[in-house]
Design a protein around this motif. Structure first.
Motif, PDB file in Angstrom:
ATOM      1  N   LYS A 142     109.554 -48.135 -18.665  1.00  0.00           N
ATOM      2  CA  LYS A 142     109.275 -47.069 -17.698  1.00  0.00           C
ATOM      3  C   LYS A 142     109.049 -47.660 -16.300  1.00  0.00           C
ATOM      4  CE  LYS A 142     106.402 -44.014 -20.312  1.00  0.00           C
ATOM      5  NZ  LYS A 142     105.217 -43.208 -20.256  1.00  0.00           N
ATOM      6  N   LYS A 178     104.455 -46.902 -11.308  1.00  0.00           N
ATOM      7  CA  LYS A 178     104.167 -45.922 -10.263  1.00  0.00           C
ATOM      8  C   LYS A 178     103.161 -46.482  -9.262  1.00  0.00           C
ATOM      9  CE  LYS A 178     105.719 -41.906 -12.588  1.00  0.00           C
ATOM     10  NZ  LYS A 178     105.676 -40.447 -12.542  1.00  0.00           N
ATOM     11  N   ALA A 222     104.675 -42.673  -6.510  1.00  0.00           N
ATOM     12  CA  ALA A 222     104.196 -41.443  -7.149  1.00  0.00           C
ATOM     13  C   ALA A 222     103.424 -40.569  -6.164  1.00  0.00           C
ATOM     14  CB  ALA A 222     103.309 -41.792  -8.346  1.00  0.00           C
ATOM     15  N   HIS A 223     102.744 -41.221  -5.220  1.00  0.00           N
ATOM     16  CA  HIS A 223     101.803 -40.483  -4.379  1.00  0.00           C
ATOM     17  C   HIS A 223     101.588 -41.259  -3.073  1.00  0.00           C
ATOM     18  CE1 HIS A 223      97.787 -37.966  -4.594  1.00  0.00           C
ATOM     19  NE2 HIS A 223      98.419 -37.809  -3.449  1.00  0.00           N
ATOM     20  N   GLU A 248     107.156 -38.800  -4.776  1.00  0.00           N
ATOM     21  CA  GLU A 248     106.926 -37.642  -5.641  1.00  0.00           C
ATOM     22  C   GLU A 248     105.947 -36.649  -5.020  1.00  0.00           C
ATOM     23  OE1 GLU A 248     105.956 -39.128  -9.562  1.00  0.00           O
ATOM     24  OE2 GLU A 248     107.807 -40.310  -9.650  1.00  0.00           O
ATOM     25  N   ASP A 271      94.206 -41.301  -8.132  1.00  0.00           N
ATOM     26  CA  ASP A 271      95.278 -40.669  -8.924  1.00  0.00           C
ATOM     27  C   ASP A 271      95.526 -41.475 -10.200  1.00  0.00           C
ATOM     28  OD1 ASP A 271      97.718 -39.767  -9.962  1.00  0.00           O
ATOM     29  OD2 ASP A 271      98.511 -39.281  -7.977  1.00  0.00           O
ATOM     30  N   ASP A 320      97.885 -41.440 -12.178  1.00  0.00           N
ATOM     31  CA  ASP A 320      99.292 -41.822 -12.291  1.00  0.00           C
ATOM     32  C   ASP A 320      99.592 -43.168 -11.625  1.00  0.00           C
ATOM     33  OD1 ASP A 320     100.412 -39.853 -13.718  1.00  0.00           O
ATOM     34  OD2 ASP A 320     101.688 -39.052 -12.115  1.00  0.00           O
TER      35      ASP A 320
END
Lengths: 437, 437
Positions: free
Chosen positions: A2, A5, A40-41, A58, A70, A72
């Motif tokens: 994966k 992030k 991610a942020h 994102e 966060d 994530d």
């Protein structure tokens, strides 16, 4: 695997560049790292909507603490700069068990000891390659590439603005103020140029390099700093006549009594490779006992060069995500328990050679008096040169190069020279280094 | 933590240097690595009994395979050089589950693909920082420090002997053969200087750098190689008059159709930093899309500089001993499955600018004829210069700088020029690179 992030704090120059590099080179970076990297942020108050790659983020908000919290986000990338709230954000990211990548040299130089201790405690990595010399992987070189060496000294051109100004002064015979104004117009220098031209930015970076090289804690407050704002065109020219160039160097040196950390204008022989580093470019010369002198050169600032280092750090952190924390490269090159308390020397204890210029009454015997004072303080003269007087001048420039001497002793000699009736005004004193051996 | 035990193959120049560095800097290295490094077993047929640190080796024998099979040894350090038995030893070390550190560029350039596949299969690391540019951590820089970049090109002075010879020729106006004899006397050049002066050693190193930069397998057989033995003092002087210096460069460049890999004498503008790398020193200039140009400089050979890289590799391997193999830095910078089959271009497909010198009959119209032939092949001329004839000379040197053109086309033009009755002998052709942008 994966993608990893990341959370991004700041979408200014370096933040925007990081988004661009991560997007543009995404495929190539994943081919190296073995997995993708996704933003991610991100948090920023305001940002340029035209940043290339922005659409890949994102989620963009304005709350940096929300990024740090966060769940994530595995890696927080701090590109806000400054001391606060950068320090609070980084410490909270660490407390949350996240790894951190930062380009913030001021933060590391002043709060690095606290930050690295917190990271060590929590088992996370704080990476800071972008904090010194932009995209040049100098932290990696000193910390890993030269790990076999007893490092003797480091000398670096680590502020591009200052180097641009000195290069222009030399190549075109221009004055400091004139070139500074141009640098500001070109965007190389900030509206408030103090950090650059007074050497504070370079001192932040030197503090970091010295810690890595010598295994000492970060000690910004003990770094001596002298800027380039009082360098005159005539001194640049006289230095050139004598075979030297003036560079604004950060110098860290290990000597018998302790460690020197100093940023100041420095005469260096024009044949040295580092003397030929011009314009806004940076270079760091590192002398190790085994490897000898090595030099690392490249762009020290700018969106993409700095992002190059930020993203390299992200890739490094991605690789260590599953590693045993005890086997990682230590933040300050040496294991935390192995840092030494070797003292940092005060400037009066530092030994260096000098370029001196005084305005001397154009009369027989004055040069001998000045030379006599230096001799009286045990200071050997390498060269002495009296310029011809201009029409109607009563005083002439008297230029001297000395051999190495402790600065405290030189200060005494200079005070005595300045007190002579035949000497007008203050002496100009520029330190001089051979950067050999 | 217990010290890591290493096995050392070879106690020659680099082997001896490695023993010295590991011994002299043992405490400092352990402060960085977090544990000590001990030489458990070394093998050498004959060695200098005066090597500093020799007494620290626990066991010295003459059977290299016994070291590779020694269950005490965690890391095998191969410093024998050459292809065989180095290849067999390294493969057996890998088969035995041991990590390997090597300084052997010939081995990596020719057998690296096989060796890395075996290492990957067995989950061990083969480190080879010392194989390129001695102590300069250039492998680490390209593989990790610039991991964010799409690398566009690399140009390196990666053979110290060749650079010493060209530096002496330029600074003192000396001939190649004369300087080579001195280099041999000084110990810079081997009795058989072919590997150095014909560019084979540089081609080994370039093969490695190109693979790391572009994510391609090692392809030594596709590297074009031209030596410096036919460079004449007059061409060095004419190049200088035109503002250029001749360096023996290894160049790897990514272009639309494929990848160039070539080692040859090259004219470069004298103001470039790399043009000022003199004597036996090495430097590698790397152009990344994000970071721009970066340069890495230092000693490319010698006992202690090479040992610096060997020991840095040992420290790196020590750190990865407990790491998940999938998260290590890939041997060739990119993940093994991600290597690309981008073709390596033949030299006739390579585009570059040229310095040409022909011996032309001193008569009106000859220069125009030569220029006309170049123009007829679509080759633009940047500068053309005819030297004055000496007393009684019928022919004069005619020197031209061209713009960029495919070498195939240049070959055709040169053949046509050489066929002119007014041209005596062969044309001298030296490639020229701006190394900018």
């Amino acid at each position: 695997m994966k993608p990893v992030k990341i959370g991004l704090l700041g979408l200014g120059t370096v933040g925007g560049g990081t988004v661009t590099v991560l997007t543009r080179n995404a495929a190539e970076i994943a081919r190296r790292a073995g997995r993708g990297i996704r933003i991610a942020h991100a948090a920023a108050r305001a940002y340029d909507q035209a940043i290339s790659g922005l659409e890949q983020i994102e989620r963009i908000g304005d709350d940096a603490f929300a990024v740090v919290d966060d769940p994530d986000v595995a890696i927080v990338v701090e590109l806000i700069g400054g001391y606060s709230p950068a320090r609070e954000l980084v410490l909270r990211a660490i407390a949350n068990g996240k790894h951190v990548v930062t380009a913030n040299k001021a933060l590391i130089a002043l709060h690095g000891n606290e930050i690295f201790a917190a990271a060590q405690e929590r088992g996370v990595v704080v990476a800071f390659e972008a904090a010194v010399a932009g995209g040049v992987p100098i932290i990696k070189a000193v910390r890993e590439g030269l790990a076999a060496n007893h490092i003797e000294w480091i000398a670096g051109i680590i502020n591009g603005t200052g180097n641009f100004i000195l290069t222009e002064m030399r190549e075109k015979g221009r004055d400091f103020a004139d070139v500074l104004a141009e640098a500001q117009a070109l965007g190389y220098a900030e509206a408030d140029p103090t950090f650059d031209v007074e050497g504070i930015d370079a001192a932040h970076k030197l503090t970091i390099l010295a810690a890595l090289a010598f295994g000492i804690p970060l000690q910004f407050d003990k770094t001596f700093t002298e800027g380039i704002s009082r360098i005159e065109a005539q001194d640049v020219a006289y230095a050139a006549e004598l075979g030297y160039r003036i560079k604004h160097l950060g110098i860290a040196r290990r000597v018998a009594d302790g460690i020197e950390m100093r940023v100041h204008p420095t005469l260096i022989p024009h044949r040295r490779l580092i003397a030929n580093v011009n314009g806004v470019m940076n270079a760091v010369l590192v002398k190790g006992d085994a490897v000898g002198p090595t030099l690392y050169y490249g762009a020290g600032a700018g969106a993409l060069p700095t992002a190059s280092a930020v993203v390299a750090d992200i890739v490094d952190v991605v690789r260590t995500l599953t590693s045993d924390p005890h086997n990682r490269v230590p933040h300050l090159a040496f294991q935390p328990k192995e840092l030494s308390d070797t003292p940092v020397l005060s400037m009066s204890e530092v030994e260096t050679a000098y370029y001196l210029r005084v305005s001397a009454l154009d009369k027989p015997g004055v040069m001998a008096r000045v030379a006599g004072i230096l001799g009286g303080h045990g200071i050997s003269i390498e060269a002495i040169k009296q310029k011809e007087p201009g029409e109607g001048d009563t005083h002439v420039p008297l230029i001297m190069l000395t051999h190495r001497v402790r600065e405290g002793r030189m200060n005494e000699a200079i005070a005595e020279i300045e007190a002579l009736e035949a000497i007008k005004g203050d002496a100009v004193r520029i330190r001089m280094e051979a950067l050999a051996g």
